[in-house]
Write a protein that holds these residues in place. Structure first.
Motif, PDB file in Angstrom:
ATOM      1  N   TYR A 227       0.808  -1.103  -0.195  1.00 20.49           N
ATOM      2  CA  TYR A 227      -0.145  -0.063   0.191  1.00 20.49           C
ATOM      3  C   TYR A 227       0.951   1.312  -0.001  1.00 20.49           C
ATOM      4  O   TYR A 227       1.786   1.360   1.119  1.00 20.49           O
ATOM      5  N   ILE A 228       0.741   2.153  -0.993  1.00 20.20           N
ATOM      6  CA  ILE A 228       1.568   3.391  -1.155  1.00 20.20           C
ATOM      7  C   ILE A 228       0.525   4.329  -0.945  1.00 20.20           C
ATOM      8  O   ILE A 228      -0.471   4.666  -1.510  1.00 20.20           O
ATOM      9  N   GLN A 229       1.239   5.399  -0.007  1.00 24.65           N
ATOM     10  CA  GLN A 229       0.359   6.668   0.062  1.00 24.65           C
ATOM     11  C   GLN A 229       1.548   7.895  -0.199  1.00 24.65           C
ATOM     12  O   GLN A 229       2.546   8.103   0.522  1.00 24.65           O
ATOM     13  N   ASP A 230       1.298   8.559  -1.070  1.00 27.90           N
ATOM     14  CA  ASP A 230       1.848   9.861  -1.478  1.00 27.90           C
ATOM     15  C   ASP A 230       3.450   9.309  -1.616  1.00 27.90           C
ATOM     16  O   ASP A 230       4.349  10.149  -1.159  1.00 27.90           O
ATOM     17  N   GLY A 231       3.739   8.367  -2.140  1.00 26.73           N
ATOM     18  CA  GLY A 231       5.063   7.845  -2.437  1.00 26.73           C
ATOM     19  C   GLY A 231       5.850   7.192  -1.393  1.00 26.73           C
ATOM     20  O   GLY A 231       6.979   6.838  -1.610  1.00 26.73           O
ATOM     21  N   GLU A 232       5.080   7.097  -0.440  1.00 24.29           N
ATOM     22  CA  GLU A 232       5.524   6.331   0.940  1.00 24.29           C
ATOM     23  C   GLU A 232       4.983   4.891   0.993  1.00 24.29           C
ATOM     24  O   GLU A 232       3.662   4.719   0.882  1.00 24.29           O
ATOM     25  N   LEU A 233       5.542   3.895   1.103  1.00 26.63           N
ATOM     26  CA  LEU A 233       5.178   2.459   1.424  1.00 26.63           C
ATOM     27  C   LEU A 233       4.513   2.427   2.917  1.00 26.63           C
ATOM     28  O   LEU A 233       5.451   2.320   3.887  1.00 26.63           O
ATOM     29  N   ARG A 234       3.327   2.492   2.935  1.00 27.25           N
ATOM     30  CA  ARG A 234       2.660   2.255   4.165  1.00 27.25           C
ATOM     31  C   ARG A 234       2.646   0.987   4.806  1.00 27.25           C
ATOM     32  O   ARG A 234       2.647   0.924   6.054  1.00 27.25           O
ATOM     33  N   ARG A 235       2.277   0.203   4.048  1.00 23.26           N
ATOM     34  CA  ARG A 235       2.185  -1.337   4.225  1.00 23.26           C
ATOM     35  C   ARG A 235       2.773  -2.253   3.182  1.00 23.26           C
ATOM     36  O   ARG A 235       2.734  -1.984   2.105  1.00 23.26           O
ATOM     37  N   SER A 236       3.246  -3.355   3.591  1.00 21.27           N
ATOM     38  CA  SER A 236       3.908  -4.379   2.839  1.00 21.27           C
ATOM     39  C   SER A 236       3.752  -5.557   3.701  1.00 21.27           C
ATOM     40  O   SER A 236       4.583  -5.712   4.513  1.00 21.27           O
ATOM     41  N   GLU A 237       2.972  -6.493   3.412  1.00 22.03           N
ATOM     42  CA  GLU A 237       2.844  -7.564   3.924  1.00 22.03           C
ATOM     43  C   GLU A 237       1.979  -8.878   3.153  1.00 22.03           C
ATOM     44  O   GLU A 237       1.598  -8.664   2.206  1.00 22.03           O
ATOM     45  N   LYS A 238       1.943  -9.850   3.931  1.00 24.81           N
ATOM     46  CA  LYS A 238       1.227 -11.140   3.234  1.00 24.81           C
ATOM     47  C   LYS A 238      -0.351 -10.519   3.280  1.00 24.81           C
ATOM     48  O   LYS A 238      -0.504 -10.299   4.586  1.00 24.81           O
ATOM     49  N   LEU A 239      -0.940 -11.066   2.425  1.00 24.95           N
ATOM     50  CA  LEU A 239      -2.403 -10.692   2.616  1.00 24.95           C
ATOM     51  C   LEU A 239      -3.102 -11.712   3.588  1.00 24.95           C
ATOM     52  O   LEU A 239      -3.903 -10.753   4.239  1.00 24.95           O
ATOM     53  N   SER A 240      -2.649 -12.708   3.966  1.00 30.91           N
ATOM     54  CA  SER A 240      -3.096 -13.468   5.057  1.00 30.91           C
ATOM     55  C   SER A 240      -2.907 -12.920   6.365  1.00 30.91           C
ATOM     56  O   SER A 240      -3.512 -13.373   7.373  1.00 30.91           O
ATOM     57  N   GLU A 241      -1.924 -11.934   6.483  1.00 31.16           N
ATOM     58  CA  GLU A 241      -1.523 -11.206   7.810  1.00 31.16           C
ATOM     59  C   GLU A 241      -2.213  -9.717   8.057  1.00 31.16           C
ATOM     60  O   GLU A 241      -1.853  -9.021   8.661  1.00 31.16           O
ATOM     61  N   VAL A 242      -2.951  -9.324   6.858  1.00 26.54           N
ATOM     62  CA  VAL A 242      -3.701  -8.114   7.168  1.00 26.54           C
ATOM     63  C   VAL A 242      -4.776  -8.252   8.030  1.00 26.54           C
ATOM     64  O   VAL A 242      -5.851  -8.929   7.831  1.00 26.54           O
ATOM     65  N   ASP A 243      -4.691  -7.539   9.098  1.00 24.43           N
ATOM     66  CA  ASP A 243      -5.534  -7.913  10.399  1.00 24.43           C
ATOM     67  C   ASP A 243      -7.055  -7.251   9.969  1.00 24.43           C
ATOM     68  O   ASP A 243      -8.064  -8.131  10.186  1.00 24.43           O
ATOM     69  N   GLU A 244      -7.151  -6.316   9.039  1.00 19.41           N
ATOM     70  CA  GLU A 244      -8.453  -5.813   8.837  1.00 19.41           C
ATOM     71  C   GLU A 244      -9.273  -7.016   8.159  1.00 19.41           C
ATOM     72  O   GLU A 244     -10.420  -6.775   8.265  1.00 19.41           O
ATOM     73  N   LEU A 245      -8.781  -7.582   7.142  1.00 21.35           N
ATOM     74  CA  LEU A 245      -9.400  -8.696   6.694  1.00 21.35           C
ATOM     75  C   LEU A 245     -10.088  -9.977   7.286  1.00 21.35           C
ATOM     76  O   LEU A 245     -10.801 -10.559   6.819  1.00 21.35           O
ATOM     77  N   LYS A 246      -9.703  -9.871   8.580  1.00 18.58           N
ATOM     78  CA  LYS A 246     -10.004 -10.976   9.498  1.00 18.58           C
ATOM     79  C   LYS A 246     -11.382 -10.562  10.067  1.00 18.58           C
ATOM     80  O   LYS A 246     -12.183 -11.366  10.426  1.00 18.58           O
TER      81      LYS A 246
END
Length: 298
Positions: A227-246
């Motif tokens: 996930y990029i916001q204004d040229g900054e990498l805000r998140r980089s992770e396995k999809l299975s570890e995205v807490d919000e998806l749970k």
């Protein structure tokens, strides 16, 4: 939202070296503030990584940098398959790296970039590519439901896009960069194509980076997310570890919440003289600062 960024370029995932390694990258266009400053990203073999972010966040620019279409300072700043993305032309020439972007054009002599919409057939386009495995070619033609008699100046945008995708995938790739290429496809064609990409990653260990705003069916397709916001990498992770998806029903709602939060943060920022200043680079006037005159194209 807590930031989750990628590990350093020296680290490995499950014993595998990175297919894509970006280390301390700085990039900006002439007359504009740097879009990327000290940007780092690692993507590993077999990954199907979604590149998400708002319009203007830097997704397309990042993909073009990875594809070697923009030069950044230093041969080791951006590496793809252990080659310098810009300097080592064998990446593209050898077919290991494929890039499918929004526009469909071809460089023809002094005429420059010419849209491929002339009065010629899909068969002429596809069979004009030499050194192709005929089995792979036939599979792609069937997969994308291409009529070889289509005339390129008469077909729809979706049909033209199918031919573009077919041609871009004729050579087996090790790294594939996709920039919203499925936007013109219908649901069936898109899902069949995603299945083909999954097969390429699982059977051949290929790596895919896919920038898109269409998230239908991607919860079970993607393996990673950046996930990029204004040229900054805000998140980089396995999809299975995205807490919000749970706790969320789908990926669309999760990304939507991130982008809405991003918009609210922008609105809350006070308008001051300092906030009107452009981002400054820690490298000042370094000769390695990328600018428009350094944005070479192949």
């Amino acid at each position: 939202m807590a930031d989750k960024v990628s590990r350093s370029g020296e680290e490995e995932e499950n014993g595998k070296s990175s297919s894509i390694s970006v280390s301390g990258m700085q990039f900006g266009y002439d007359g504009q503030p740097p879009l990327f400053v000290e940007f780092n990203l690692n993507i590993f073999p077999g990954s199907r990584c979604l590149l998400v972010g708002a319009n203007g966040s830097g997704k397309t620019t990042l993909l073009r940098i990875l594809a070697g279409k923009h030069m950044v300072g230093g041969r080791d700043v951006v590496r793809v398959l252990n080659h310098s993305a810009f300097h080592d032309t064998q990446l593209v020439c050898g077919g290991d790296l494929a890039y499918l972007g929004g526009s469909w054009s071809k460089t023809i002599g002094s005429a420059g970039e010419v849209p491929l919409q002339g009065d010629f057939s899909a068969e002429h386009m596809i069979f004009g590519v030499e050194g192709i495995n005929p089995i792979r070619r036939e599979k792609l033609i069937e997969l994308l439901d291409i009529d070889l008699q289509w005339r390129m100046h008469k077909v729809s945008d979706g049909q033209r896009r199918r031919v573009q995708i077919c041609m871009g995938l004729l050579y087996p790739f090790q790294v594939l960069l996709l920039d919203e290429v499925t936007v013109d496809l219908d649901v069936v064609a898109r899902m069949d194509l995603l299945d083909f990409f999954r097969e390429e990653c699982e059977q051949r260990g290929a790596t895919i980076v896919y920038a898109t705003h269409i998230f239908d069916g991607l919860e079970t397709w993607a393996t990673h997310l950046a996930y990029i916001q204004d040229g900054e990498l805000r998140r980089s992770e396995k999809l299975s570890e995205v807490d919000e998806l749970k706790s969320s029903t789908n990926l669309l709602s999760v990304v939507e919440s991130w982008l809405r939060s991003e918009t609210k943060q922008e609105k809350k920022k006070p308008i001051t003289a300092s906030s009107l200043n452009q981002k400054t680079s820690p490298f000042g006037s370094s000769p390695f600062t990328s600018s428009r005159h350094m944005a070479y194209y192949r």
